[in-house]
Design a protein around this motif. Structure first.
Motif, PDB file in Angstrom:
ATOM      1  N   LEU A   1     -31.121  11.818 -41.326  1.00 49.36           N
ATOM      2  CA  LEU A   1     -29.916  11.648 -40.509  1.00 49.36           C
ATOM      3  C   LEU A   1     -30.083  12.337 -39.156  1.00 49.36           C
ATOM      4  O   LEU A   1     -29.728  11.787 -38.111  1.00 49.36           O
ATOM      5  CB  LEU A   1     -28.700  12.211 -41.246  1.00 49.36           C
ATOM      6  N   GLU A   2     -30.638  13.528 -39.166  1.00 48.02           N
ATOM      7  CA  GLU A   2     -30.887  14.246 -37.922  1.00 48.02           C
ATOM      8  C   GLU A   2     -31.877  13.490 -37.035  1.00 48.02           C
ATOM      9  O   GLU A   2     -31.707  13.404 -35.815  1.00 48.02           O
ATOM     10  CB  GLU A   2     -31.438  15.643 -38.231  1.00 48.02           C
ATOM     11  N   ASN A   3     -32.910  12.917 -37.657  1.00 53.71           N
ATOM     12  CA  ASN A   3     -33.877  12.111 -36.903  1.00 53.71           C
ATOM     13  C   ASN A   3     -33.213  10.901 -36.255  1.00 53.71           C
ATOM     14  O   ASN A   3     -33.562  10.508 -35.137  1.00 53.71           O
ATOM     15  CB  ASN A   3     -35.005  11.640 -37.824  1.00 53.71           C
ATOM     16  N   ALA A   4     -32.255  10.299 -36.975  1.00 56.89           N
ATOM     17  CA  ALA A   4     -31.578   9.113 -36.454  1.00 56.89           C
ATOM     18  C   ALA A   4     -30.803   9.449 -35.186  1.00 56.89           C
ATOM     19  O   ALA A   4     -30.778   8.658 -34.225  1.00 56.89           O
ATOM     20  CB  ALA A   4     -30.638   8.543 -37.513  1.00 56.89           C
ATOM     21  N   PHE A   5     -30.174  10.618 -35.154  1.00 58.68           N
ATOM     22  CA  PHE A   5     -29.457  11.035 -33.952  1.00 58.68           C
ATOM     23  C   PHE A   5     -30.421  11.444 -32.842  1.00 58.68           C
ATOM     24  O   PHE A   5     -30.271  11.039 -31.688  1.00 58.68           O
ATOM     25  CB  PHE A   5     -28.524  12.211 -34.270  1.00 58.68           C
ATOM     26  N   LYS A   6     -31.410  12.232 -33.210  1.00 58.00           N
ATOM     27  CA  LYS A   6     -32.318  12.797 -32.205  1.00 58.00           C
ATOM     28  C   LYS A   6     -33.180  11.738 -31.538  1.00 58.00           C
ATOM     29  O   LYS A   6     -33.352  11.732 -30.314  1.00 58.00           O
ATOM     30  CB  LYS A   6     -33.204  13.855 -32.872  1.00 58.00           C
TER      31      LYS A   6
ATOM     32  N   VAL B   1     -29.876   7.732 -31.246  1.00 64.87           N
ATOM     33  CA  VAL B   1     -28.671   7.769 -30.415  1.00 64.87           C
ATOM     34  C   VAL B   1     -28.928   8.452 -29.078  1.00 64.87           C
ATOM     35  O   VAL B   1     -28.510   7.966 -28.020  1.00 64.87           O
ATOM     36  CB  VAL B   1     -27.533   8.491 -31.181  1.00 64.87           C
ATOM     37  N   GLU B   2     -29.618   9.588 -29.092  1.00 65.21           N
ATOM     38  CA  GLU B   2     -29.828  10.349 -27.852  1.00 65.21           C
ATOM     39  C   GLU B   2     -30.758   9.645 -26.869  1.00 65.21           C
ATOM     40  O   GLU B   2     -30.744   9.938 -25.678  1.00 65.21           O
ATOM     41  CB  GLU B   2     -30.379  11.745 -28.187  1.00 65.21           C
ATOM     42  N   SER B   3     -31.594   8.731 -27.378  1.00 62.72           N
ATOM     43  CA  SER B   3     -32.543   8.046 -26.492  1.00 62.72           C
ATOM     44  C   SER B   3     -31.984   6.748 -25.912  1.00 62.72           C
ATOM     45  O   SER B   3     -32.584   6.159 -25.014  1.00 62.72           O
ATOM     46  CB  SER B   3     -33.839   7.745 -27.250  1.00 62.72           C
ATOM     47  N   LEU B   4     -30.843   6.304 -26.417  1.00 62.52           N
ATOM     48  CA  LEU B   4     -30.265   5.030 -25.983  1.00 62.52           C
ATOM     49  C   LEU B   4     -29.034   5.260 -25.108  1.00 62.52           C
ATOM     50  O   LEU B   4     -28.245   6.189 -25.353  1.00 62.52           O
ATOM     51  CB  LEU B   4     -29.868   4.187 -27.194  1.00 62.52           C
ATOM     52  N   THR B   5     -28.869   4.422 -24.131  1.00 63.78           N
ATOM     53  CA  THR B   5     -27.699   4.528 -23.236  1.00 63.78           C
ATOM     54  C   THR B   5     -26.550   3.662 -23.724  1.00 63.78           C
ATOM     55  O   THR B   5     -25.388   3.919 -23.395  1.00 63.78           O
ATOM     56  CB  THR B   5     -28.082   4.113 -21.809  1.00 63.78           C
ATOM     57  N   GLU B   6     -26.861   2.634 -24.506  1.00 61.45           N
ATOM     58  CA  GLU B   6     -25.809   1.758 -25.021  1.00 61.45           C
ATOM     59  C   GLU B   6     -26.276   1.058 -26.293  1.00 61.45           C
ATOM     60  O   GLU B   6     -27.466   1.006 -26.604  1.00 61.45           O
ATOM     61  CB  GLU B   6     -25.416   0.710 -23.980  1.00 61.45           C
ATOM     62  N   ASN B   7     -25.273   0.538 -27.027  1.00 59.72           N
ATOM     63  CA  ASN B   7     -25.518  -0.220 -28.269  1.00 59.72           C
ATOM     64  C   ASN B   7     -26.266   0.583 -29.334  1.00 59.72           C
ATOM     65  O   ASN B   7     -26.992   0.022 -30.155  1.00 59.72           O
ATOM     66  CB  ASN B   7     -26.283  -1.512 -27.974  1.00 59.72           C
TER      67      ASN B   7
ATOM     68  N   PHE C   1     -30.529   6.031 -51.312  1.00 58.53           N
ATOM     69  CA  PHE C   1     -30.150   6.415 -49.952  1.00 58.53           C
ATOM     70  C   PHE C   1     -30.912   5.545 -48.962  1.00 58.53           C
ATOM     71  O   PHE C   1     -32.123   5.387 -49.059  1.00 58.53           O
ATOM     72  CB  PHE C   1     -30.479   7.890 -49.711  1.00 58.53           C
ATOM     73  N   GLU C   2     -30.160   5.006 -48.003  1.00 55.20           N
ATOM     74  CA  GLU C   2     -30.780   4.132 -47.001  1.00 55.20           C
ATOM     75  C   GLU C   2     -30.144   4.410 -45.646  1.00 55.20           C
ATOM     76  O   GLU C   2     -28.911   4.476 -45.531  1.00 55.20           O
ATOM     77  CB  GLU C   2     -30.593   2.665 -47.398  1.00 55.20           C
ATOM     78  N   ILE C   3     -30.966   4.592 -44.637  1.00 58.48           N
ATOM     79  CA  ILE C   3     -30.462   4.844 -43.290  1.00 58.48           C
ATOM     80  C   ILE C   3     -31.237   3.979 -42.300  1.00 58.48           C
ATOM     81  O   ILE C   3     -32.459   3.872 -42.372  1.00 58.48           O
ATOM     82  CB  ILE C   3     -30.574   6.340 -42.916  1.00 58.48           C
ATOM     83  N   GLU C   4     -30.492   3.340 -41.406  1.00 58.04           N
ATOM     84  CA  GLU C   4     -31.094   2.452 -40.406  1.00 58.04           C
ATOM     85  C   GLU C   4     -30.516   2.778 -39.029  1.00 58.04           C
ATOM     86  O   GLU C   4     -29.301   2.998 -38.894  1.00 58.04           O
ATOM     87  CB  GLU C   4     -30.823   0.993 -40.763  1.00 58.04           C
ATOM     88  N   ASN C   5     -31.380   2.818 -38.036  1.00 61.32           N
ATOM     89  CA  ASN C   5     -30.920   3.068 -36.665  1.00 61.32           C
ATOM     90  C   ASN C   5     -31.855   2.375 -35.674  1.00 61.32           C
ATOM     91  O   ASN C   5     -33.001   2.047 -36.010  1.00 61.32           O
ATOM     92  CB  ASN C   5     -30.864   4.574 -36.383  1.00 61.32           C
ATOM     93  N   ASN C   6     -31.361   2.165 -34.485  1.00 60.55           N
ATOM     94  CA  ASN C   6     -32.222   1.627 -33.426  1.00 60.55           C
ATOM     95  C   ASN C   6     -32.640   2.763 -32.498  1.00 60.55           C
ATOM     96  O   ASN C   6     -32.043   3.844 -32.491  1.00 60.55           O
ATOM     97  CB  ASN C   6     -31.513   0.516 -32.647  1.00 60.55           C
ATOM     98  N   PHE C   7     -33.685   2.531 -31.723  1.00 59.91           N
ATOM     99  CA  PHE C   7     -34.203   3.583 -30.858  1.00 59.91           C
ATOM    100  C   PHE C   7     -34.872   2.954 -29.638  1.00 59.91           C
ATOM    101  O   PHE C   7     -35.171   1.755 -29.612  1.00 59.91           O
ATOM    102  CB  PHE C   7     -35.190   4.487 -31.615  1.00 59.91           C
ATOM    103  N   GLU C   8     -35.098   3.771 -28.636  1.00 57.34           N
ATOM    104  CA  GLU C   8     -35.787   3.325 -27.428  1.00 57.34           C
ATOM    105  C   GLU C   8     -37.266   3.227 -27.741  1.00 57.34           C
ATOM    106  O   GLU C   8     -37.867   4.169 -28.251  1.00 57.34           O
ATOM    107  CB  GLU C   8     -35.549   4.312 -26.279  1.00 57.34           C
ATOM    108  N   ARG C   9     -37.884   2.099 -27.414  1.00 60.22           N
ATOM    109  CA  ARG C   9     -39.289   1.873 -27.767  1.00 60.22           C
ATOM    110  C   ARG C   9     -40.207   2.922 -27.139  1.00 60.22           C
ATOM    111  O   ARG C   9     -41.189   3.337 -27.744  1.00 60.22           O
ATOM    112  CB  ARG C   9     -39.724   0.474 -27.316  1.00 60.22           C
ATOM    113  N   ILE C  10     -39.871   3.378 -25.957  1.00 59.13           N
ATOM    114  CA  ILE C  10     -40.702   4.386 -25.287  1.00 59.13           C
ATOM    115  C   ILE C  10     -40.676   5.690 -26.071  1.00 59.13           C
ATOM    116  O   ILE C  10     -41.672   6.378 -26.207  1.00 59.13           O
ATOM    117  CB  ILE C  10     -40.192   4.617 -23.845  1.00 59.13           C
TER     118      ILE C  10
END
Length: 374
Positions: A290-295, A298-304, A320-329
């Motif tokens: 969960l911490e990785n998903a935020f770090k 969320v913190e790397s994306l400006t929107e969506n 337990f299942e967790i899914e998130n999007n992230f900035e490719r860079i």
């Protein structure tokens, strides 16, 4: 003393079962115990007691392996057949008995501790071949009967030396392994606590709290309460071996709520839980992904930005299942330390009872974890 008896109560159960079996065999006159044969009776008692007790001691492992249970039961049955045959045969110092005991002892170790037995197998087998060869030699060529009887008693002791030496050494190795495991577990727990108390998270939360207090916001008291709960749970509950799953869920929810306050941008955060929450789990396991998903998300994306968490428990198994999007860079290049910590704790706390899978598709990161708690 009570703690010791609880830990090794299997040997008390084995002693009780052993006594019942012997009394039953004596009652039906299937065996006869010669009171004058103190050495033989003592060795037979110890051998059969261990043969019954150790499978009980490892029942939690053996119940998952029916083949092993059947093999041990067959050995126990073979042991009593040999005893009955020896006590009812008219052959003095029946050679079949000696060979049978050796085979049972070696088979016993090869079943319960195959790797340990393999390590000492060659030396042990060579010893028994020489010892049995010596026994048959004095039996055939001994001229003095009294001398033979004395040597026969000595050979009984010689034949039991490797078995008891292997047993004592095995217990010693198990003790060393448990001490090493406890040490590794303690280091892993300490490493976890150090890595999980993220100072930036607390500082940012305190800054947000300061802003709420200045604005005299109604949310300030709830933020203080949630931050206090998180710190208390991390410091105190993190030391426990296991905690109620409900408490771990509340901890994750408080963590999410505090993160929501930090972000001015819109973030899609969903946390779905099943109704069944009565199980237990090792503390501070699920916070890592969960911490990785935020770090890293969320913190790397400006929107969506989004984080979707699903947690359910069915028949003693946690999904337990967790899914998130992230900035490719940003990628996931810095996720290694936390995930390695998680893998290490899972191996220590849930050996052969967990499965973790990570999928990265484009800018979507998904972690799935299954833990069997029973």
């Amino acid at each position: 003393m009570i703690k010791f008896l609880k830990k090794y109560k299997a040997f008390l159960y084995g002693l009780l079962i052993h006594r019942i079996i012997v009394v039953a065999l004596l009652y039906f006159k299937l065996i006869h115990i010669e009171n004058s044969e103190v050495l033989t009776n003592t060795l037979s008692f110890i051998f059969s007691w261990l043969l019954i007790s150790l499978p009980i001691y490892y029942f939690s492992f053996l119940k998952q392996n029916r083949t092993t249970c059947l093999k041990l039961f067959a050995l126990l049955l073979l042991f009593f057949i040999i005893i009955i045959n020896d006590l009812n045969s008219k052959i003095a110092d029946n050679p079949i008995t000696f060979v049978g005991f050796v085979i049972i002892g070696l088979s016993f170790f090869s079943i319960l501790a195959p790797l340990y037995f393999k390590k000492h197998a060659l030396l042990t087998i060579v010893f028994y071949i020489l010892a049995l060869g010596y026994f048959y030699y004095i039996r055939i060529y001994a001229e003095d009967t009294s001398s033979y009887l004395q040597q026969e008693k000595e050979i009984k002791i010689i034949l039991t030396i490797p078995f008891f030496a292997l047993t004592l050494n095995w217990f010693y190795q198990q003790w060393k392994w448990l001490k090493t495991l406890e040490s590794k577990k303690s280091k892993a727990e300490l490493s976890l606590l150090k890595s999980q108390i993220n100072p930036h998270f607390f500082f940012n939360t305190l800054n947000n709290l300061y802003g709420l207090v200045v604005e005299k916001s109604d949310d300030a008291p709830s933020v203080v309460l949630k931050l206090s709960d998180i710190m208390r749970y991390t410091i105190y509950m993190g030391k426990e071996d296991f905690v109620p799953l409900q408490d771990e869920i509340e901890y994750l929810k408080s963590y999410i709520d505090l993160h929501k306050i930090r972000y001015q941008k819109k973030v899609d955060i969903q946390f779905n839980c099943s109704q069944e929450k009565k199980g237990q789990i090792a503390p501070l396991l699920l916070i890592i992904p969960l911490e990785n998903a935020f770090k890293h998300g969320v913190e790397s994306l400006t929107e969506n930005a989004y984080i979707h968490v699903d947690l359910k428990m069915t028949n003693g198994t946690i999904y337990f299942e967790i899914e998130n999007n992230f900035e490719r860079i940003e990628s996931n290049k810095n996720r290694g330390i936390g995930l390695e910590n998680l893998k290490q704790r899972l191996e220590l706390l849930y050996p052969h009872k967990h499965k973790m899978q990570i999928e990265v598709k484009g800018t979507i990161y998904k972690l799935s974890l299954i833990i069997k708690t029973t």
